[in-house]
Design a protein around this motif. Structure first.
Motif, mmCIF file in Angstrom:
data_model
loop_
_atom_site.group_PDB
_atom_site.id
_atom_site.type_symbol
_atom_site.label_atom_id
_atom_site.label_comp_id
_atom_site.label_asym_id
_atom_site.label_seq_id
_atom_site.Cartn_x
_atom_site.Cartn_y
_atom_site.Cartn_z
ATOM 1 N N ALA A 162 0.839 -1.201 0.000
ATOM 2 C CA ALA A 162 0.000 0.000 0.000
ATOM 3 C C ALA A 162 0.865 1.238 0.000
ATOM 4 O O ALA A 162 1.983 1.242 0.527
ATOM 5 C CB ALA A 162 -0.916 0.010 1.226
ATOM 6 N N ASP A 163 0.325 2.301 -0.586
ATOM 7 C CA ASP A 163 0.938 3.618 -0.467
ATOM 8 C C ASP A 163 0.623 4.172 0.924
ATOM 9 O O ASP A 163 -0.395 3.832 1.537
ATOM 10 C CB ASP A 163 0.383 4.564 -1.520
ATOM 11 C CG ASP A 163 0.736 4.148 -2.936
ATOM 12 O OD1 ASP A 163 1.680 3.358 -3.122
ATOM 13 O OD2 ASP A 163 0.046 4.607 -3.864
ATOM 14 N N THR A 164 1.502 5.039 1.385
ATOM 15 C CA THR A 164 1.339 5.677 2.697
ATOM 16 C C THR A 164 0.983 7.141 2.499
ATOM 17 O O THR A 164 1.552 7.816 1.642
ATOM 18 C CB THR A 164 2.646 5.571 3.501
ATOM 19 O OG1 THR A 164 2.958 4.195 3.723
ATOM 20 C CG2 THR A 164 2.534 6.304 4.837
ATOM 21 N N LEU A 165 0.041 7.625 3.293
ATOM 22 C CA LEU A 165 -0.265 9.047 3.327
ATOM 23 C C LEU A 165 0.362 9.633 4.593
ATOM 24 O O LEU A 165 0.037 9.211 5.705
ATOM 25 C CB LEU A 165 -1.774 9.279 3.334
ATOM 26 C CG LEU A 165 -2.221 10.741 3.317
ATOM 27 C CD1 LEU A 165 -1.782 11.425 2.028
ATOM 28 C CD2 LEU A 165 -3.731 10.844 3.496
ATOM 29 N N LEU A 166 1.287 10.559 4.412
ATOM 30 C CA LEU A 166 1.976 11.206 5.528
ATOM 31 C C LEU A 166 1.387 12.597 5.704
ATOM 32 O O LEU A 166 1.425 13.423 4.791
ATOM 33 C CB LEU A 166 3.473 11.287 5.242
ATOM 34 C CG LEU A 166 4.364 11.826 6.354
ATOM 35 C CD1 LEU A 166 4.306 10.936 7.589
ATOM 36 C CD2 LEU A 166 5.806 11.949 5.865
ATOM 37 N N VAL A 167 0.836 12.855 6.883
ATOM 38 C CA VAL A 167 0.089 14.087 7.143
ATOM 39 C C VAL A 167 0.741 14.849 8.302
ATOM 40 O O VAL A 167 1.116 14.261 9.320
ATOM 41 C CB VAL A 167 -1.381 13.772 7.497
ATOM 42 C CG1 VAL A 167 -2.176 15.053 7.710
ATOM 43 C CG2 VAL A 167 -2.020 12.922 6.404
ATOM 44 N N THR A 168 0.855 16.161 8.134
ATOM 45 C CA THR A 168 1.445 17.017 9.159
ATOM 46 C C THR A 168 0.543 18.228 9.406
ATOM 47 O O THR A 168 -0.032 18.785 8.477
ATOM 48 C CB THR A 168 2.833 17.532 8.712
ATOM 49 O OG1 THR A 168 3.664 16.429 8.383
ATOM 50 C CG2 THR A 168 3.495 18.337 9.819
ATOM 51 N N GLY A 169 0.428 18.619 10.675
ATOM 52 C CA GLY A 169 -0.305 19.821 11.027
ATOM 53 C C GLY A 169 0.295 20.431 12.283
ATOM 54 O O GLY A 169 1.037 19.767 13.025
ATOM 55 N N PHE A 170 0.007 21.708 12.535
ATOM 56 C CA PHE A 170 0.606 22.432 13.656
ATOM 57 C C PHE A 170 -0.471 23.132 14.485
ATOM 58 O O PHE A 170 -1.486 23.600 13.928
ATOM 59 C CB PHE A 170 1.580 23.498 13.149
ATOM 60 C CG PHE A 170 2.722 22.949 12.343
ATOM 61 C CD1 PHE A 170 3.916 22.661 12.942
ATOM 62 C CD2 PHE A 170 2.566 22.702 10.981
ATOM 63 C CE1 PHE A 170 4.977 22.143 12.199
ATOM 64 C CE2 PHE A 170 3.615 22.186 10.241
ATOM 65 C CZ PHE A 170 4.823 21.906 10.851
ATOM 66 N N ARG A 171 -0.240 23.203 15.773
ATOM 67 C CA ARG A 171 -1.085 24.048 16.614
ATOM 68 C C ARG A 171 -0.602 25.488 16.486
ATOM 69 O O ARG A 171 0.616 25.746 16.538
ATOM 70 C CB ARG A 171 -1.034 23.613 18.071
ATOM 71 C CG ARG A 171 -1.911 24.484 18.959
ATOM 72 C CD ARG A 171 -1.965 24.024 20.394
ATOM 73 N NE ARG A 171 -2.766 24.942 21.186
ATOM 74 C CZ ARG A 171 -3.043 24.787 22.461
ATOM 75 N NH1 ARG A 171 -2.582 23.731 23.115
ATOM 76 N NH2 ARG A 171 -3.770 25.666 23.111
ATOM 77 N N GLY A 172 -1.503 26.416 16.322
ATOM 78 C CA GLY A 172 -1.129 27.817 16.157
ATOM 79 C C GLY A 172 -0.361 28.355 17.341
ATOM 80 O O GLY A 172 -0.529 27.893 18.484
ATOM 81 N N GLU A 173 0.470 29.347 17.072
ATOM 82 C CA GLU A 173 1.268 29.974 18.142
ATOM 83 C C GLU A 173 0.360 30.752 19.096
ATOM 84 O O GLU A 173 -0.669 31.269 18.691
ATOM 85 C CB GLU A 173 2.283 30.929 17.517
ATOM 86 C CG GLU A 173 3.319 30.236 16.641
ATOM 87 C CD GLU A 173 4.373 29.497 17.448
ATOM 88 O OE1 GLU A 173 4.372 29.637 18.691
ATOM 89 O OE2 GLU A 173 5.199 28.802 16.831
#
Length: 229
Positions: free
Chosen positions: A218-229
């Motif tokens: 399977a292909d992998t989905l790599l997801v990134t997100g940040f909490r606002g400052e």
């Protein structure tokens, strides 16, 4: 969770008999070949890190032993996986802390404590995102980062869902009896929207191709997100 309900009882048990070493690399991909490594998590020096759905704790052990982190918390709701992690890597304490807890409950009790949270086909895959993602955002410090690897499509090739909802995948109870558990396999646009609704910003999604070998590749989905400052 009682032992009878522990659908992760068998997972990784055979491997733990012969492979007790700290991994030599941090892998995000389903195939465990190629792709980026722990650098995706950013600068970890002095950071508090949480592994959500850590299983036997192999990824967390790698970070705790190879990086100058303040601490890595390996969080897992399975009693069997928690015990396995303790047997394999308990000697890495206190830099590695093994936490037997439901991921959402743990995050609710850890508001503003983490610099980095991650999941490698872990709790993000097997927990209602409407519950887990807001809890993860709240548990991050301002500017903190959430990174997770999830399936880009179903095993066998069926496309990911374009609406929020789980599939029911096969599992085994401790006695070997067949069971099912919920797993969220969603399109990248759906994940991006969910992260935004949870309060995370700067969301990025990247597809990491599979190895091209085997019917369960399977292909992998790599997801990134940040909490606002």
């Amino acid at each position: 969770m009682t032992v009878a309900e522990d659908l992760w009882y068998h997972y990784g048990r055979r491997r733990a008999v012969t492979d007790r070493a700290v991994p030599e690399a941090f892998r995000w991909t389903w195939s465990q070949r190629g792709g980026p490594g722990a650098e995706v998590l950013g600068d970890l020096e002095g950071r508090r890190v949480g592994d959500l759905g850590a299983g036997a704790g192999r990824d967390a052990a790698y970070l705790a032993s190879r990086y100058p982190v303040a601490r890595v918390d390996a969080v897992d709701g399975s009693a069997a996986q928690h015990a396995m992690a303790g047997d394999l890597y308990g000697d890495l304490a206190p830099r590695l802390r093994l936490v037997h807890a439901d991921a959402v409950a743990h995050l609710h009790g850890s508001v503003g404590e983490y610099d980095v949270l991650y999941s490698v086909f872990g709790a993000v895959d097997f927990t209602d995102p409407y519950e887990l993602l807001p809890a993860a955002c709240a548990a991050l410090k301002p500017g903190g980062r959430l990174v997770f690897a999830t399936l880009a499509h179903y095993l066998g090739g069926a496309p990911a869902r374009d609406e929020v909802g789980p599939a029911h995948v096969s599992a085994r109870r401790p006695d070997g009896e067949a069971a099912t558990m919920a797993r969220w396999v969603l399109r990248e646009e759906v994940w991006a929207e969910l992260l935004g609704e949870a309060g995370l910003t700067g969301v990025g999604c990247e597809v990491l191709p599979g190895s091209g070998e085997g019917v369960r590749d399977a292909d992998t989905l790599l997801v990134t997100g940040f909490r606002g400052e």
